[in-house]
Design an enzyme around this catalytic site. Structure first.
Site, PDB file in Angstrom:
ATOM      1  N   CYS A 253       0.851  -1.193   0.000  1.00  0.00           N
ATOM      2  CA  CYS A 253       0.000   0.000   0.000  1.00  0.00           C
ATOM      3  C   CYS A 253       0.891   1.249   0.000  1.00  0.00           C
ATOM      4  O   CYS A 253       1.813   1.366   0.806  1.00  0.00           O
ATOM      5  CB  CYS A 253      -0.908   0.003   1.226  1.00  0.00           C
ATOM      6  SG  CYS A 253      -1.811   1.552   1.444  1.00  0.00           S
ATOM      7  N   CYS A 278      -4.765   0.622   0.062  1.00  0.00           N
ATOM      8  CA  CYS A 278      -5.706  -0.261   0.742  1.00  0.00           C
ATOM      9  C   CYS A 278      -7.140   0.079   0.371  1.00  0.00           C
ATOM     10  O   CYS A 278      -7.517   1.246   0.355  1.00  0.00           O
ATOM     11  CB  CYS A 278      -5.600  -0.109   2.259  1.00  0.00           C
ATOM     12  SG  CYS A 278      -4.119  -0.788   2.970  1.00  0.00           S
ATOM     13  N   CYS A 284      -6.317   1.087   6.803  1.00  0.00           N
ATOM     14  CA  CYS A 284      -5.200   1.888   6.299  1.00  0.00           C
ATOM     15  C   CYS A 284      -4.951   3.076   7.228  1.00  0.00           C
ATOM     16  O   CYS A 284      -3.806   3.370   7.588  1.00  0.00           O
ATOM     17  CB  CYS A 284      -5.514   2.371   4.885  1.00  0.00           C
ATOM     18  SG  CYS A 284      -4.097   3.014   3.998  1.00  0.00           S
TER      19      CYS A 284
END
Lengths: 306, 203
Positions: A253, A278, A284
């Protein structure tokens, strides 16, 4: 309007006058509740129910909403996600609807929620006992594209006659060299019923297996409710020489650096620039708050000051 | 001289919307976690002679669409009045026609008199609400396994005959047909869905 302002505006509103708690009338709730109990008792079996018209069209989560409305109580903490995000149109609309109809507390935090309604994702943060996950389901019947007749699919479920799905997966392999079904992956629940997991990516399919939370599925247009109780065996269909596999990404990510979550690819320009991020915004955000950084994340405040 | 007697049915929920929701969540949680005892944390009116938790279950689930069968000892005028007044549920013409069944552990009929549903529509299997003398006992006599149970759970007979438990255990062979059962005592309840597999002894 930011999400925080949206929450504040919601909290200031009392439940709408002239409507029953959670919108549905009591008779309808009883009918849905009976269907939910039977669904829990027969894991993976699609229980027919009398789906009502909701104040948004079929296809926008009316099945999940009716299940949520039948289950929700004043002490619940509700989280609504659409493709993993709390701040997308469908999630915002449904959350606001339930706040206006019940005045329940809402949250973005997966672990604080008692009731989570979801469209197309299972949260990355593991669920715990006592939580209920409600899926919005467009097509509940896993065999529908292989056998269009309900009378036949009903018989196939009664007889556990699922060979046709194995043929479909085999054709995938013979054409593409691997099972190309990427979402809505067919599973066998408790060794008995074939079930459609709503269109979650196959990345999420293993999360259904032995999950501590109760998982309920509502299909409004198709008028079906089904369930996976906690700690239930959920097995993706596969072959010994072509075992079930989840998708992987070439990168982590870009914001939180996670290697373990489901990533969305975001196109940044017309020169091939892209980032992976994400899909689960709460996961996240929590990772970033805990100090995890991806290569495109904003620097720490103290770093920026230097 | 005779007088026309008008009796008032016993009370039900004093807040039907909220209390039926809370009662439903208990029914849902216990059905999703077989063997776990749950407490109903509020009172509701009932005609006497039945566990408040089962009364709440009837008020939550019964309506015009659910024929109810009242088992031996529970089919009293007070019970009929109460049920019809609060839920409007029709009384089933026989045990095989009932969607909901209220039973006493001491006077249980054989389980095969109730509807098990069909392979194509297993949801038509009946839901039994069984009043038992106790949910807690020193000696565990059977083991439950299945969906909702992490590994296995040891259970007492809960005041039911072992022969009846063996009948229930045999029903696993006809799954997905079967009976979904709630065992209630006072304000406590246990759920036993048809998916639970019962074995006896140490197994």
């Amino acid at each position: 309007m930011t999400l925080q302002q949206d929450y504040a505006a919601n909290a200031a509103q009392a439940p709408l006058e002239g409507y029953n708690f959670a919108f549905l009338d009591e008779q309808t709730k009883r009918m849905i509740r009976r269907a939910i109990l039977k669904a829990v008792a027969i894991p993976g079996y699609q229980v027919p129910f009398g789906s009502r018209e909701m104040p948004l069209p079929y296809g926008w989560g009316t099945g999940g909403m009716q299940v949520t409305a039948a289950v929700i109580g004043g002490s619940d903490v509700l989280k609504v996600i659409d493709q993993g995000a709390d701040d997308t149109t469908n999630a915002v609309s449904i959350r606001r609807f339930f706040v206006r109809m019940t005045n329940v507390a809402t949250t973005e935090k997966t672990r604080d929620a008692t009731l989570i309604q979801t469209r197309h994702r299972v949260p990355e943060t593991p669920l715990h006992e006592g939580q209920i996950l409600v899926y919005q389901v467009p097509i509940p019947e896993p065999l529908r594209w292989l056998e269009p007749r309900e009378t036949e699919t009903r018989k196939m479920h009664a007889l556990s006659e699922y060979g046709v799905m194995h043929v479909k997966l085999y054709e995938d392999i013979s054409q593409h060299g691997h099972i190309s079904t990427a979402y809505d992956y067919p599973v066998l629940v408790n060794g008995r019923y074939m079930m459609r997991c709503s269109p979650i990516p196959k990345f999420d399919t293993p999360k259904l297996h032995m999950n501590a939370a109760l998982q309920l599925f509502g299909a409004g247009r198709e008028k079906r409710i089904y369930a996976v109780p906690p700690y239930t065996d959920v097995k993706p269909l596969d072959f010994d020489d072509h075992p079930f596999e989840v998708e992987r990404w070439p990168e982590a990510c870009a914001l939180c650096g996670s290697h373990d979550s489901f990533l969305d690819e975001v196109i940044l320009d017309d020169k091939g620039g892209r980032m992976f991020v994400c899909s689960d915004t709460d996961y996240c955000g929590e990772r970033q708050a805990a100090g995890h950084r991806g290569h495109m994340a904003a620097p720490y405040k103290d770093e920026a000051a230097e | 001289m005779t007088t026309l007697q008008m009796t008032t049915p016993a009370a039900g929920f004093h807040d039907p919307v909220q209390q039926s929701q809370r009662a439903f969540r208990i029914l849902l949680d216990t059905m999703a976690r077989p063997g776990r005892v749950m407490d109903q944390d509020f009172d509701c009116g009932h005609p006497g002679g039945i566990a408040p938790v089962l009364a709440a279950g009837l008020l939550t689930l019964a309506d015009l669409d659910t024929p109810v069968w009242l088992g031996e000892g529970l089919d009293t005028p007070a019970m009929r009045d109460w049920l019809r007044f609060h839920t409007g549920a029709p009384l089933a013409t026989g045990p095989g026609q009932a969607a909901l069944v209220l039973l006493d552990a001491a006077r249980m009929p054989a389980l095969d008199v109730f509807s098990l549903g069909s392979d194509e529509a297993p949801e038509r299997g009946a839901t039994l609400l069984v009043q038992v003398p106790s949910l807690h006992a020193a000696a565990a006599a059977m083991t439950w396994r299945g969906p909702g149970i992490k590994e296995s759970v040891a259970m007492p007979l809960c005041g039911l005959d072992e022969a009846l438990w063996r009948q229930r255990a045999q029903l696993s062979a006809v799954f997905p047909r079967g009976l979904d059962i709630y065992l209630g005592c006072g304000r406590q309840v246990i759920g036993l869905p048809r998916s639970t597999v019962i074995t006896f002894g140490e197994a």
